[in-house]
Design a protein around this motif. Structure first.
Motif, PDB file in Angstrom:
ATOM      1  N   ARG A 186      -5.444   6.704 -11.347  1.00  0.00           N
ATOM      2  CA  ARG A 186      -5.996   5.377 -11.045  1.00  0.00           C
ATOM      3  C   ARG A 186      -5.661   4.904  -9.631  1.00  0.00           C
ATOM      4  N   ALA A 187      -5.090   5.763  -8.824  1.00  0.00           N
ATOM      5  CA  ALA A 187      -4.676   5.351  -7.485  1.00  0.00           C
ATOM      6  C   ALA A 187      -5.877   4.949  -6.636  1.00  0.00           C
ATOM      7  N   SER A 188      -5.644   4.013  -5.730  1.00  0.00           N
ATOM      8  CA  SER A 188      -6.704   3.562  -4.835  1.00  0.00           C
ATOM      9  C   SER A 188      -6.996   4.610  -3.771  1.00  0.00           C
ATOM     10  N   ALA A 189      -8.198   4.519  -3.192  1.00  0.00           N
ATOM     11  CA  ALA A 189      -8.570   5.423  -2.102  1.00  0.00           C
ATOM     12  C   ALA A 189      -7.651   5.221  -0.909  1.00  0.00           C
ATOM     13  N   LYS A 190      -7.212   3.993  -0.704  1.00  0.00           N
ATOM     14  CA  LYS A 190      -6.326   3.698   0.423  1.00  0.00           C
ATOM     15  C   LYS A 190      -4.965   4.370   0.241  1.00  0.00           C
ATOM     16  N   ALA A 191      -4.438   4.329  -0.983  1.00  0.00           N
ATOM     17  CA  ALA A 191      -3.162   4.997  -1.257  1.00  0.00           C
ATOM     18  C   ALA A 191      -3.299   6.499  -1.033  1.00  0.00           C
ATOM     19  N   LEU A 192      -4.421   7.060  -1.476  1.00  0.00           N
ATOM     20  CA  LEU A 192      -4.658   8.486  -1.287  1.00  0.00           C
ATOM     21  C   LEU A 192      -4.672   8.842   0.204  1.00  0.00           C
ATOM     22  N   GLU A 193      -5.331   8.025   1.007  1.00  0.00           N
ATOM     23  CA  GLU A 193      -5.406   8.281   2.442  1.00  0.00           C
ATOM     24  C   GLU A 193      -4.046   8.127   3.109  1.00  0.00           C
ATOM     25  N   TRP A 194      -3.220   7.201   2.621  1.00  0.00           N
ATOM     26  CA  TRP A 194      -1.902   7.005   3.233  1.00  0.00           C
ATOM     27  C   TRP A 194      -0.969   8.159   2.898  1.00  0.00           C
ATOM     28  N   VAL A 195      -1.074   8.692   1.683  1.00  0.00           N
ATOM     29  CA  VAL A 195      -0.327   9.899   1.342  1.00  0.00           C
ATOM     30  C   VAL A 195      -0.756  11.037   2.265  1.00  0.00           C
ATOM     31  N   ALA A 265       4.218   9.675  -5.867  1.00  0.00           N
ATOM     32  CA  ALA A 265       4.424   8.892  -4.637  1.00  0.00           C
ATOM     33  C   ALA A 265       4.401   7.394  -4.938  1.00  0.00           C
ATOM     34  N   SER A 266       5.288   6.958  -5.839  1.00  0.00           N
ATOM     35  CA  SER A 266       5.294   5.550  -6.257  1.00  0.00           C
ATOM     36  C   SER A 266       5.575   4.566  -5.120  1.00  0.00           C
ATOM     37  N   PRO A 267       6.382   4.920  -4.095  1.00  0.00           N
ATOM     38  CA  PRO A 267       6.567   3.952  -3.007  1.00  0.00           C
ATOM     39  C   PRO A 267       5.265   3.618  -2.274  1.00  0.00           C
ATOM     40  N   ILE A 268       4.295   4.527  -2.294  1.00  0.00           N
ATOM     41  CA  ILE A 268       2.980   4.256  -1.709  1.00  0.00           C
ATOM     42  C   ILE A 268       2.044   3.635  -2.733  1.00  0.00           C
ATOM     43  N   GLU A 269       2.026   4.166  -3.923  1.00  0.00           N
ATOM     44  CA  GLU A 269       1.068   3.698  -4.925  1.00  0.00           C
ATOM     45  C   GLU A 269       1.439   2.348  -5.528  1.00  0.00           C
ATOM     46  N   GLN A 270       2.733   2.110  -5.732  1.00  0.00           N
ATOM     47  CA  GLN A 270       3.209   0.855  -6.332  1.00  0.00           C
ATOM     48  C   GLN A 270       4.381   0.295  -5.526  1.00  0.00           C
ATOM     49  N   PRO A 271       4.136  -0.103  -4.271  1.00  0.00           N
ATOM     50  CA  PRO A 271       5.254  -0.547  -3.425  1.00  0.00           C
ATOM     51  C   PRO A 271       5.947  -1.815  -3.923  1.00  0.00           C
ATOM     52  N   HIS A 272       5.206  -2.712  -4.571  1.00  0.00           N
ATOM     53  CA  HIS A 272       5.829  -3.967  -5.010  1.00  0.00           C
ATOM     54  C   HIS A 272       6.850  -3.738  -6.119  1.00  0.00           C
ATOM     55  N   PRO A 273       6.510  -3.019  -7.199  1.00  0.00           N
ATOM     56  CA  PRO A 273       7.535  -2.731  -8.210  1.00  0.00           C
ATOM     57  C   PRO A 273       8.708  -1.918  -7.663  1.00  0.00           C
ATOM     58  N   VAL A 274       8.415  -0.945  -6.791  1.00  0.00           N
ATOM     59  CA  VAL A 274       9.501  -0.142  -6.221  1.00  0.00           C
ATOM     60  C   VAL A 274      10.423  -1.013  -5.394  1.00  0.00           C
ATOM     61  N   ALA A 275       9.859  -1.865  -4.548  1.00  0.00           N
ATOM     62  CA  ALA A 275      10.684  -2.761  -3.739  1.00  0.00           C
ATOM     63  C   ALA A 275      11.499  -3.701  -4.617  1.00  0.00           C
ATOM     64  N   GLY A 276      10.908  -4.158  -5.720  1.00  0.00           N
ATOM     65  CA  GLY A 276      11.640  -5.033  -6.629  1.00  0.00           C
ATOM     66  C   GLY A 276      12.846  -4.343  -7.244  1.00  0.00           C
ATOM     67  N   ARG A 277      12.699  -3.098  -7.604  1.00  0.00           N
ATOM     68  CA  ARG A 277      13.821  -2.364  -8.205  1.00  0.00           C
ATOM     69  C   ARG A 277      14.901  -2.053  -7.177  1.00  0.00           C
ATOM     70  N   LEU A 278      14.479  -1.800  -5.949  1.00  0.00           N
ATOM     71  CA  LEU A 278      15.473  -1.554  -4.907  1.00  0.00           C
ATOM     72  C   LEU A 278      16.185  -2.844  -4.514  1.00  0.00           C
ATOM     73  N   ALA A 279      15.472  -3.958  -4.522  1.00  0.00           N
ATOM     74  CA  ALA A 279      16.114  -5.251  -4.247  1.00  0.00           C
ATOM     75  C   ALA A 279      17.150  -5.558  -5.328  1.00  0.00           C
ATOM     76  N   PHE A 280      16.831  -5.223  -6.582  1.00  0.00           N
ATOM     77  CA  PHE A 280      17.789  -5.421  -7.673  1.00  0.00           C
ATOM     78  C   PHE A 280      19.017  -4.545  -7.463  1.00  0.00           C
ATOM     79  N   ALA A 281      18.808  -3.296  -7.073  1.00  0.00           N
ATOM     80  CA  ALA A 281      19.930  -2.389  -6.827  1.00  0.00           C
ATOM     81  C   ALA A 281      20.804  -2.914  -5.689  1.00  0.00           C
ATOM     82  N   LEU A 282      20.171  -3.467  -4.659  1.00  0.00           N
ATOM     83  CA  LEU A 282      20.931  -4.031  -3.546  1.00  0.00           C
ATOM     84  C   LEU A 282      21.771  -5.217  -4.022  1.00  0.00           C
ATOM     85  N   LYS A 283      21.171  -6.077  -4.825  1.00  0.00           N
ATOM     86  CA  LYS A 283      21.898  -7.229  -5.356  1.00  0.00           C
ATOM     87  C   LYS A 283      23.068  -6.772  -6.222  1.00  0.00           C
TER      88      LYS A 283
END
Length: 291
Positions: A186-195, A265-283
């Motif tokens: 279900r990845a977007s065409a933009k995510a595919l191009e960025w990979v 490649a979840s950091p590209i495909e789902q950057p918001h959830p990944v960033a949220g989990r890393l922010a939690f780890a930082l906290k």
């Protein structure tokens, strides 16, 4: 005859953000050069990419995390403008030493360390060698590697296949062929191009060294860990499937979670959830919480 029309690159806006917001600088480390991208101030969170990628793959994650801390992503040795390692068959310890030198140059005493895919092996090795420098370890779709003697035959087959593909196809064609495997259906065409954009910037020498790391080391060789650890995996990851990542998490004594609607490649495909989990780890790393 109609004039030719300029068709903008599908990743033009991401490329512009990369230059404007997550800029690169090259550090001089003894006899080597090390390229990094960074944003933000405060507690450090250090991001290590996978075998078919680069620092730019963390762009959208970094733009969000930069509000919470000092985000640093490296181009691994031999990637981008980073000097390759001296040995043609480097070990995880060689990569970890370069990372230690990089953090020294940046004045970073300790950090939350994040390893994606093959970057997880370097992250685990660094944590074993320098546990005082890692407040919390986060592994995203970690590659175990093939260094265990029981996986040696499989490792030889993987090495032969990857090297053959590199020689026969070249980097650009390899990027075009492999990009879709990194994402969910279900990845977007933009995510595919960025990979594809990130993979197309691989350097053959650095990629060959990374293949040797993948085929010659075993992430579990660096266990047990002395710091808290989290493992995350895209629910549609076809490269390091959820079951394999869960097995690694259990062996490491780590927490485990799935990232919805994401492939490898979840950091590209789902950057918001990944960033949220890393922010939690930082906290969590700053409050002294353990698992």
């Amino acid at each position: 005859m109609l004039p030719a029309t300029h068709v903008p690159s599908p990743t033009a806006d991401l490329e512009a953000l990369l230059q404007q917001r997550f800029g690169q600088r090259v550090l001089a480390l003894n006899d080597s050069a090390q390229a990094i991208r960074e944003i933000g101030n405060g507690p450090a969170i250090v991001l290590l990419h996978g075998i078919g990628s680069g620092a730019g793959s963390w762009l959208e994650v970094a733009l969000q995390l930069g509000q919470q801390g000092h985000v640093v992503a490296w181009d691994a040795p031999g990637y981008g403008e980073s000097s390759p390692l001296p040995s043609q068959v480097p070990t995880a310890e060689d990569y970890a030493l370069r990372l230690s030198q990089t953090l020294d140059s940046l004045g970073i005493a300790n950090c939350v360390l994040v390893g994606h895919s093959l970057g997880a092996i370097t992250a685990a090795a660094f944590t074993r060698l320098y546990p005082e420098r890692v407040r919390r370890l986060v592994l995203i779709s970690p590659a175990r590697g093939y260094g265990d003697p029981a996986r040696a035959a499989q490792g030889e087959a993987v090495r032969a296949h990857r090297l053959s593909t590199l020689e026969q196809s070249g980097i650009a064609r390899m990027a075009a062929q492999r990009s879709s495997a990194m994402l969910s259906p279900r990845a977007s065409a933009k995510a595919l191009e960025w990979v594809r954009w990130n993979m197309a910037r691989l350097n053959p020498q650095g990629y060959r060294q990374a293949i040797e790391l993948l085929c010659g080391d075993d992430l579990l060789r660096h266990a047990p860990l002395q710091v808290p650890c989290d493992v995350h995996c895209g629910e549609a990851d076809g490269i390091t499937p959820a079951e394999a990542c869960l097995t690694l998490a259990k062996a490491l004594g780590a927490t485990f979670s799935l990232i919805p609607d994401a492939g490898h490649a979840s950091p590209i495909e789902q950057p918001h959830p990944v960033a949220g989990r890393l922010a939690f780890a930082l906290k969590e790393s700053l409050t002294g919480s353990t698992q």
